[in-house]
Every structure is written in structure tokens, then in C-alpha cells.
Scaffold this active site. Structure first.
Site, mmCIF file in Angstrom:
data_model
loop_
_atom_site.group_PDB
_atom_site.id
_atom_site.type_symbol
_atom_site.label_atom_id
_atom_site.label_comp_id
_atom_site.label_asym_id
_atom_site.label_seq_id
_atom_site.Cartn_x
_atom_site.Cartn_y
_atom_site.Cartn_z
ATOM 1 N N CYS A 34 -11.913 40.785 -8.695
ATOM 2 C CA CYS A 34 -13.196 41.440 -9.002
ATOM 3 C C CYS A 34 -14.376 40.664 -8.421
ATOM 4 C CB CYS A 34 -13.362 41.617 -10.503
ATOM 5 S SG CYS A 34 -12.300 42.918 -11.131
ATOM 6 N N HIS A 42 -14.463 51.649 -8.954
ATOM 7 C CA HIS A 42 -13.725 52.174 -10.103
ATOM 8 C C HIS A 42 -14.144 53.614 -10.360
ATOM 9 C CE1 HIS A 42 -12.014 48.351 -11.444
ATOM 10 N NE2 HIS A 42 -13.202 47.786 -11.208
HETATM 11 NI NI NI Z 1 -13.806 45.842 -10.999
#
Ligand code: NI
Length: 141
Positions: A34, A42
Site C-alpha cells: 500500500c 480499490h
Molecule cells: Ni490500498
């Protein structure tokens, strides 16, 4: 009596999770993939729950059409197909924003919707970042 009405909406956004005060090694350790500086996306699923009494005139707790319009105006149209870090000061840490974790996104969405709903109705949000990871927030400090 009180009953809960829920509306599900979606938005797709890019983000990067990191702490600007840490070196890249620490960010990688804490945030893993991330922390990718090239960002990643997302498909966020937001379930908006409104709890309250049934209005005897309409038979509604809240008009779901109005709830949808609020969600589109203050969340979906704002964040869909954008980069949370770069396009929104509330998630830009260089501009005093917060790290766009699913927790922080839920809090920001809650704060955006709450002022537009009647005070006697209780609001809570469930925000899915992936089908397996989600948070729930009801405004509790
Ligand atoms: Ni993420």
C-alpha cells in the site's frame, strides 16, 4: 421503535498509504504494498445506515432517494475515479490531510454526510476496501 434503512453506493479511487515523517523502509514495513509510490486502486463499497423511527405520514425513516443524492454529491461524485492523496486536501498529508486508510476514509465520509441528515436519525457507515476488509463507524469519539 427504531428501524435501520441502508443504502449501498460505490466509488473507485487510487491511494497510497504512508507516513511522510518516516523513511521508505519504515513505510514499506508498516504499509507494505500500500506504500507503492505509483499508487494503487480499490473499489470501495459504502453502506450507509440510517436508524430512526418510521415517519407516520410517509412510512419512511429516510427517503432513500434523498440519501442516494447526498451520497453521490458528497462522496461518490467527489471521490470516484480520483486519486485520494493528490486530488483531495483532506487526504493530502503535505496539506494537513490524513492518511487515506479505510478507517480515515470512513470518518471523512461520515463527517461529510452527518450535517445533511436530520439530528434525530442515527448514522453509521460500513466501508469495504476489499470484499474481505471493511470498517464500521457510527460517529463515536
Ligand atoms: Ni490500498
Amino acid at each position: 421503535m427504531a428501524i435501520t434503512v441502508a443504502k449501498r453506493v460505490t466509488f473507485n479511487s487510487a491511494h497510497r498509504l504512508y507516513n511522510p515523517h518516516w523513511d521508505n523502509e519504515t513505510n514499506d514495513r508498516i504499509f507494505g504494498l500500500c506504500n507503492n509510490p505509483s499508487f494503487h486502486g480499490h473499489n470501495y463499497d459504502l453502506i450507509i445506515k440510517v436508524k430512526g423511527p418510521i415517519d407516520p405520514i410517509t412510512g419512511f425513516v429516510v427517503d432513500v432517494k434523498e440519501l442516494k443524492e447526498l451520497a453521490e454529491k458528497y462522496i461518490c461524485h467527489k471521490y470516484d475515479h480520483t486519486n485520494l492523496n493528490l486530488d483531495h486536501p483532506e487526504f493530502n498529508q503535505e496539506q494537513g490531510g490524513v492518511n487515506p486508510t479505510v478507517e480515515n476514509i470512513a470518518k471523512v465520509c461520515y463527517d461529510a454526510l452527518r450535517p445533511h441528515l436530520p439530528k434525530h436519525l442515527k448514522l453509521s457507515l460500513v466501508l469495504y476496501e476489499t470484499p474481505r476488509n471493511f470498517v464500521e463507524y457510527d460517529g463515536e469519539e
